[in-house]
Design an enzyme around this catalytic site. Sequence first.
Site, PDB file in Angstrom:
ATOM      1  N   PHE A  11      52.600  62.977  -5.104  1.00  0.00           N
ATOM      2  CA  PHE A  11      51.775  64.143  -5.659  1.00  0.00           C
ATOM      3  C   PHE A  11      50.495  64.749  -4.933  1.00  0.00           C
ATOM      4  CE2 PHE A  11      47.935  64.338  -8.612  1.00  0.00           C
ATOM      5  CZ  PHE A  11      47.758  65.523  -8.808  1.00  0.00           C
ATOM      6  N   ASN A  32      58.757  56.565   1.835  1.00  0.00           N
ATOM      7  CA  ASN A  32      60.004  55.993   1.593  1.00  0.00           C
ATOM      8  C   ASN A  32      60.575  56.536   0.296  1.00  0.00           C
ATOM      9  OD1 ASN A  32      58.506  54.882   0.014  1.00  0.00           O
ATOM     10  ND2 ASN A  32      59.101  52.729   0.415  1.00  0.00           N
ATOM     11  N   THR A  35      58.587  56.732  -4.888  1.00  0.00           N
ATOM     12  CA  THR A  35      57.827  57.397  -6.253  1.00  0.00           C
ATOM     13  C   THR A  35      57.718  59.106  -5.561  1.00  0.00           C
ATOM     14  OG1 THR A  35      55.414  56.854  -5.572  1.00  0.00           O
ATOM     15  CG2 THR A  35      56.803  55.509  -7.172  1.00  0.00           C
ATOM     16  N   GLY A  36      57.941  59.305  -4.389  1.00  0.00           N
ATOM     17  CA  GLY A  36      57.897  60.913  -3.994  1.00  0.00           C
ATOM     18  C   GLY A  36      59.025  61.376  -4.160  1.00  0.00           C
ATOM     19  N   TYR A  62      56.135  52.789  14.904  1.00  0.00           N
ATOM     20  CA  TYR A  62      55.972  53.180  16.411  1.00  0.00           C
ATOM     21  C   TYR A  62      56.043  54.660  16.425  1.00  0.00           C
ATOM     22  CZ  TYR A  62      55.902  48.076  16.976  1.00  0.00           C
ATOM     23  OH  TYR A  62      55.593  46.722  16.709  1.00  0.00           O
ATOM     24  N   TYR A 145      47.661  46.493  -8.297  1.00  0.00           N
ATOM     25  CA  TYR A 145      46.995  48.024  -7.673  1.00  0.00           C
ATOM     26  C   TYR A 145      45.452  47.827  -7.142  1.00  0.00           C
ATOM     27  CZ  TYR A 145      46.436  52.983  -7.571  1.00  0.00           C
ATOM     28  OH  TYR A 145      45.735  54.391  -7.244  1.00  0.00           O
ATOM     29  N   LYS A 149      44.070  47.854  -3.286  1.00  0.00           N
ATOM     30  CA  LYS A 149      43.237  48.842  -2.650  1.00  0.00           C
ATOM     31  C   LYS A 149      41.784  48.135  -2.544  1.00  0.00           C
ATOM     32  CE  LYS A 149      45.667  52.549  -3.543  1.00  0.00           C
ATOM     33  NZ  LYS A 149      46.135  53.630  -2.250  1.00  0.00           N
TER      34      LYS A 149
END
Length: 312
Positions: A11, A32, A35-36, A62, A145, A149
Amino acid sequence: MRIVVTGGAGFVGSHLCERLLGDGHQVVCVDNLITGRREHVEMLSALGEFTFIEHNISEPLYLDGEVDGVMHFASPASPVDFARYPIQILKVGALGSWHTLGLAKAKGARFMIASTSEVYGDPEVNPQPETYWGHVNPVGPRGVYDEAKRYAEAMTMAYHRIHGLDTRIVRIFNTYGPRMRPNDGRAIPQFVSQALRGEPLTVHGDGSQTRSFTYVDDLVEGILRLFFASGVHEPVNIGNPSEMTVLEMARLIVRLAGSTSEVVFTERPVDDPTVRRPNIARARALLGWEPKIEVSEGLPRTIRWFRERLGG
Ligand code: NAD
């Protein structure tokens, strides 16, 4: 500039990539797709010099060629994800930050970590300034979470102090807008999809807990000012200080969506923050940034997008 954006298919990441491409930068998106969405990648590919690398950034990466900036935005971020992907969240906050910091160091690139207001946990101070250290339960369901962070911020400061890396830490408050997933458990996409489907809006607890909602375009503007136009290494809150209760938000969405849905009350999740509001004095002073889009403008745009998607 050639900029690596992890989480660019998500998002916030997709809006960030769109803006970077529009400003003439080359973007290398590493995602990956946990969740996208691939459709975001396809949309971005049409906008400019955009490269997509399907890769789990918790594994080393790399890259050939010069890199001027690394923006680490990869992380599942919604309450539903905290339960579904706790280990992936901890890994991308820890190992993903390590790998992207290493990439920035190897390339002599500027680095930004997408942090969160969740580093403040269930705060005892309202609004929250950057100097507040937070009130986080490390072993609760949200701890995966919050602590990932907090670790990522600590690692970023260590690379700045030890390696002299040019770093930025943006503490993002609840952000909404088009391209959110309808069922990701965050209040606005959930309420909007329920309202458009004519289903009851499920408000946690009695709905008196507060949130401060930032429209995604305002967030991206703040991110870019921090990244390009400042030399600020300390964390900076980016969020809209207009605070409202979750119940007020639910009722507003019903009204703006022209829905007949009723509001029902469900159990409050464990460690759900009672209040959430950014103190944005630092962003105002150092970036000349403040939000421009209030919910009266941002919500109708978001509802329109969801309506087209849901066909409601
Ligand atoms: P999102 O789930 O839509 O986007 C996250 C993206 O990261 C997805 O495309 C996902 O596939 C990708 N990703 C996750 N783990 C990965 C991995 N190991 N390797 C590669 N890609 C991976 O969530 P979002 O709301 O867009 O959040 C983006 C960033 O902003 C996150 O870091 C989040 O913590 C932060 N943030 C968002 C908000 C908000 O309100 N949306 C608030 C605070 C912080």
